[in-house]
Scaffold this motif. Structure first.
Motif, short mmCIF file in Angstrom:
data_model
loop_
_atom_site.label_atom_id
_atom_site.label_comp_id
_atom_site.label_asym_id
_atom_site.label_seq_id
_atom_site.Cartn_x
_atom_site.Cartn_y
_atom_site.Cartn_z
N TYR A 12 0.85 -1.18 0.00
CA TYR A 12 0.00 0.00 0.00
C TYR A 12 0.89 1.23 0.00
CZ TYR A 12 -3.44 -3.43 1.46
OH TYR A 12 -4.25 -4.53 1.53
N LYS A 13 0.61 2.12 -0.91
CA LYS A 13 1.41 3.33 -0.96
C LYS A 13 0.96 4.30 0.11
CE LYS A 13 0.91 4.29 -5.36
NZ LYS A 13 1.03 5.04 -6.64
N THR A 14 1.92 4.96 0.74
CA THR A 14 1.57 6.01 1.68
C THR A 14 1.44 7.32 0.94
OG1 THR A 14 3.84 6.68 2.19
CG2 THR A 14 2.94 4.86 3.45
N ALA A 15 0.77 8.26 1.60
CA ALA A 15 0.60 9.57 1.00
C ALA A 15 1.94 10.29 0.87
CB ALA A 15 -0.35 10.41 1.86
N CYS A 16 2.95 9.81 1.57
CA CYS A 16 4.26 10.48 1.54
C CYS A 16 5.23 9.79 0.60
CB CYS A 16 4.87 10.54 2.93
SG CYS A 16 3.78 10.22 4.28
N GLY A 17 4.77 8.80 -0.15
CA GLY A 17 5.63 8.19 -1.15
C GLY A 17 6.30 6.91 -0.69
N LYS A 19 6.01 2.87 1.17
CA LYS A 19 5.17 1.69 0.98
C LYS A 19 4.98 0.97 2.31
CE LYS A 19 6.42 0.72 -3.81
NZ LYS A 19 7.20 -0.19 -4.68
N LEU A 20 3.78 0.41 2.45
CA LEU A 20 3.45 -0.35 3.66
C LEU A 20 3.00 -1.74 3.27
CD1 LEU A 20 1.18 2.29 5.43
CD2 LEU A 20 3.60 1.93 5.84
N THR A 21 3.29 -2.71 4.10
CA THR A 21 2.74 -4.04 3.87
C THR A 21 1.73 -4.42 4.94
OG1 THR A 21 4.65 -4.97 5.01
CG2 THR A 21 4.74 -4.91 2.61
N ALA A 22 1.65 -3.61 5.98
CA ALA A 22 0.67 -3.85 7.04
C ALA A 22 -0.03 -2.54 7.40
CB ALA A 22 1.35 -4.44 8.26
N ARG A 32 -10.45 12.15 -1.63
CA ARG A 32 -11.08 12.03 -2.96
C ARG A 32 -11.57 10.62 -3.24
NH1 ARG A 32 -8.46 16.45 -6.97
NH2 ARG A 32 -8.13 18.06 -5.43
N GLY A 33 -12.18 10.02 -2.22
CA GLY A 33 -12.79 8.71 -2.42
C GLY A 33 -11.84 7.54 -2.28
N GLU A 34 -10.56 7.82 -2.02
CA GLU A 34 -9.61 6.73 -1.86
C GLU A 34 -8.99 6.77 -0.47
OE1 GLU A 34 -6.70 6.19 -4.88
OE2 GLU A 34 -8.06 6.84 -6.46
N ARG A 35 -8.71 5.60 0.06
CA ARG A 35 -8.05 5.57 1.36
C ARG A 35 -6.55 5.73 1.16
NH1 ARG A 35 -9.37 4.84 6.34
NH2 ARG A 35 -11.51 4.49 5.74
N VAL A 36 -6.00 6.66 1.88
CA VAL A 36 -4.56 6.88 1.81
C VAL A 36 -3.95 6.63 3.19
CG1 VAL A 36 -4.66 8.50 -0.12
CG2 VAL A 36 -4.89 9.36 2.21
N TYR A 37 -2.73 6.17 3.18
CA TYR A 37 -2.05 5.78 4.42
C TYR A 37 -0.90 6.73 4.70
CZ TYR A 37 -4.75 1.56 3.85
OH TYR A 37 -5.78 0.68 3.70
N PHE A 38 -0.56 6.81 5.98
CA PHE A 38 0.50 7.71 6.42
C PHE A 38 1.49 6.94 7.27
CE2 PHE A 38 -3.35 9.93 5.63
CZ PHE A 38 -2.95 11.01 4.87
N CYS A 39 2.76 7.35 7.18
CA CYS A 39 3.78 6.60 7.91
C CYS A 39 3.73 6.91 9.41
CB CYS A 39 5.16 6.88 7.33
SG CYS A 39 5.58 8.61 7.10
N THR A 40 3.24 8.08 9.77
CA THR A 40 3.14 8.43 11.18
C THR A 40 1.87 9.23 11.43
OG1 THR A 40 4.28 10.54 10.98
CG2 THR A 40 5.66 8.61 11.36
#
Ligand SMILES: [Zn+2]
Length: 66
Positions: A12-17, A19-22, A32-40
């Motif tokens: 999963y890509k984070t909003a900061c560029g 990648k996450l696997t969990a 904008r309709g999509e879930r975005v992830y953050f590292c912190t």
């Protein structure tokens, strides 16, 4: 006979560029309709202050533990 290929972990890509696997271990938000992830959580907080600027890369993500 076929061998079962190892199943790669989804990334999963984070909003900061990054990648996450969990992703469940990380904060996330809808953009904008999509879930975005953050590292912190600090990243999430900066995002919430100005989502558009953050997503266009105008705002750098904060250092962890600052
Ligand atoms: Zn970040």
């Amino acid at each position: 006979m076929t061998e079962a290929a190892a199943t790669p972990l989804p990334e999963y890509k984070t909003a900061c560029g990054g990648k996450l696997t969990a992703p469940t271990n990380y904060p996330s938000a809808m953009y904008r309709g999509e879930r975005v992830y953050f590292c912190t959580r600090a990243c999430l907080r900066v995002f919430e202050q100005d989502p558009d600027l953050f997503m266009t890369g105008e705002i750098e993500h904060p250092e962890d533990g600052g």
